[in-house]
Design an enzyme around this catalytic site. Structure first.
Site, short mmCIF file in Angstrom:
data_model
loop_
_atom_site.label_atom_id
_atom_site.label_comp_id
_atom_site.label_asym_id
_atom_site.label_seq_id
_atom_site.Cartn_x
_atom_site.Cartn_y
_atom_site.Cartn_z
N CYS A 1 -3.12 -8.75 -5.10
CA CYS A 1 -4.12 -9.39 -5.80
C CYS A 1 -5.01 -8.46 -7.02
CB CYS A 1 -5.62 -9.92 -4.85
SG CYS A 1 -4.47 -11.29 -3.96
N GLY B 1 -1.06 -10.27 -10.07
CA GLY B 1 -1.28 -11.73 -9.49
C GLY B 1 -0.90 -13.37 -10.53
N ASN C 1 -8.46 -8.60 -1.87
CA ASN C 1 -7.27 -7.26 -2.22
C ASN C 1 -6.73 -6.61 -1.18
OD1 ASN C 1 -5.12 -6.72 -3.51
ND2 ASN C 1 -5.47 -4.64 -4.48
N GLY C 2 -5.36 -7.07 0.23
CA GLY C 2 -5.13 -5.61 0.50
C GLY C 2 -5.24 -7.21 2.04
N TYR D 1 5.40 1.26 -8.81
CA TYR D 1 5.83 -0.06 -9.16
C TYR D 1 4.30 -0.87 -10.25
CZ TYR D 1 6.95 -4.90 -9.21
OH TYR D 1 7.60 -6.10 -9.83
#
Ligand code: SF4
Length: 448
Positions: free
Chosen positions: A5, A32, A107-108, A247
């Site tokens: 996210c 995302g 996020n996570g 990345y």
């Protein structure tokens, strides 16, 4: 490996916060592509617009928010892990509880999420989604304090894992980051107002200035009275996900003071020193490996060429989990430039090998395009472990690096030679202290 996210928040009364949030979500789209959403407060109520698709596909919905004179907003772009692609999981989530309304985006991944959910369900909670955002909303609603800030402070010690949360109430914007700082979160300033984002590229897009990273274990409360920082939990060890540099993050983002593009270039330079190749030309796999490939070329003195073209018009949602569709997806997405590679010994630089299926296809493509030799160079170590902190990774057995030597991997992929950057080389390229990072998918050494 896919990021889960991207999040953005802004507190700027009287400003065009819905438009700014939309622009910021565009900048975070790489984190995302499955769903997106914006929750916006006008000081008394919170409005929510969200749905499946890219930010550009949701623009008509987001435009509806522009008519509302707003105080603050939070936004979210989501990539769901396999089996978790339910439309109701799109974020932010909006809940009403006895002290008002609250929108949550995160996020996570909480490593004790299932355990907490089970406990709450036994006590009578009913969940509509499988997200950690809903879980924390339930915990907050139960905690009993009259203000959200106190409730969150009470709840935070029970949360174990990787998280960066944003909360929006009628009059506050609150963020909190896990005590290891696994998922990134930065604080910025836009025309005297505060903004929060997963990556600094979102600040650049809206013309905001980066101020600092939110500290691990820190909560920040932003309201009419300004900004308040509270160190809720102590940090014993930082563990930022190193894959952000390799990345996930956009090259124009800065994390921990280091620029992602420059780090990737340095990864390529070190890779060239550690794993040189007797070759004619160097090329990179778009987009995340281009910088590493140019660093490799510079260091080795070989010419850099664009040897692979990416079709930018294929959405991620098209390339969804079934193996059959994924196979077609690689061919649709990337195509070698035959005249560049024909008859040459080609160094192909990529950022990582996960299952190995994409790498094998890439190598095959280069040989079919006439390459004489294909020397695959990877700007990170072999991925040997799965991630439990919110990154979609295959199981151990599906990882080509799990319990295999480099030569075995090379043989499976079909490259002429294969070389990986060492863990020391990878950490050295970032130039930040080693104990700042989670490297668990390369080492199996999990910080939590
Ligand atoms: Fe990142 Fe790997 Fe750690 Fe997951 S296990 S947080 S992908 S470094």
């Amino acid at each position: 490996m896919e990021e889960c996210c991207g999040i953005f928040g802004i507190f700027a009364p009287g400003c065009d916060v819905s438009k700014l949030t939309t622009y910021a979500l565009y900048a975070l789209q790489h984190r995302g592509q499955e769903s997106a959403g914006i929750a916006l407060s006008n000081g008394q109520n919170i409005c929510l617009r969200k749905g499946p698709g890219l930010v550009s596909e949701l623009l008509p919905k987001f435009k509806e928010l522009e008519a509302i004179p707003a105080v603050s907003a939070i936004g979210h772009v989501r990539y769901s892990t396999t089996g978790d692609a339910r439309p109701e999981n799109a974020q932010p989530l909006l809940i009403s509880y006895r002290h008002g309304s609250m929108a949550v985006a995160h996020n996570g991944n909480l490593v004790n999420g299932e355990e907490l959910r089970e406990r709450l369900e036994k006590e009578g909670s009913i969940f509509q989604t499988t997200t950690d955002s809903e879980l924390i909303a339930h915990l907050v609603a139960r905690y009993g304090y009259s203000d959200l800030e106190s409730s969150l402070k009470g709840v935070m010690p029970y949360l174990h894992g990787a998280y960066s949360f944003l909360f929006l109430t009628e009059d506050k914007l609150i963020c909190m980051r896990d005590p290891y700082g696994i998922r990134p979160l930065s604080l910025g300033q836009w025309q005297g107002h505060h903004v929060l984002a997963s990556e600094s590229c979102a600040f650049d897009t809206i013309g905001a200035e980066f101020m600092r990273d939110v500290d691990p274990g820190e909560m920040i409360v932003i309201g009419e009275e300004g900004l308040k920082s509270i160190q809720v939990l102590p940090t014993h060890r930082k563990a930022l996900c190193i894959f952000e540099f390799i990345y996930f993050a956009r090259p124009d983002s800065n994390i921990g003071g280091a620029n992602v593009h420059l780090v990737r270039k340095e990864l390529g330079r070190r890779l060239a020193r550690e794993c040189p190749a007797d070759a004619d030309v160097v090329t990179g796999v778009p987009d995340s490996s281009m910088a590493a490939a140019s660093g490799f070329a510079e260091e080795s003195g070989l010419p850099y060429e664009t040897g692979l073209i990416k079709n930018r018009y294929i959405g991620r949602t098209f390339i969804q989990p079934s193996q059959q569709v994924r196979d077609i997806g690689v061919q649709l997405k990337l195509n070698p430039v035959q005249k560049v590679v024909e008859g040459k010994r080609v160094v192909v630089v990529d950022d990582s090998i996960v299952r190995g299926t994409t790498s094998k296809r890439l190598v095959d493509m280069f040989f079919r395009a006439g390459a004489r030799e294909v020397h695959l160079r990877i700007s990170s170590p072999p991925v040997v472990s799965s991630c439990f902190y919110g990154i979609d990774t295959p199981t151990y057995e599906e990882l080509i690096g799990y319990q295999r030597q480099v030569e075995e991997i090379r043989a499976k992929i079909g490259a002429t030679t294969l070389g990986y950057l060492s863990q020391d080389g990878m950490l050295g390229a970032i130039g930040l202290p080693e104990d700042n990072f989670c490297v668990a998918c390369f080492s199996g050494d999990y910080p939590i």
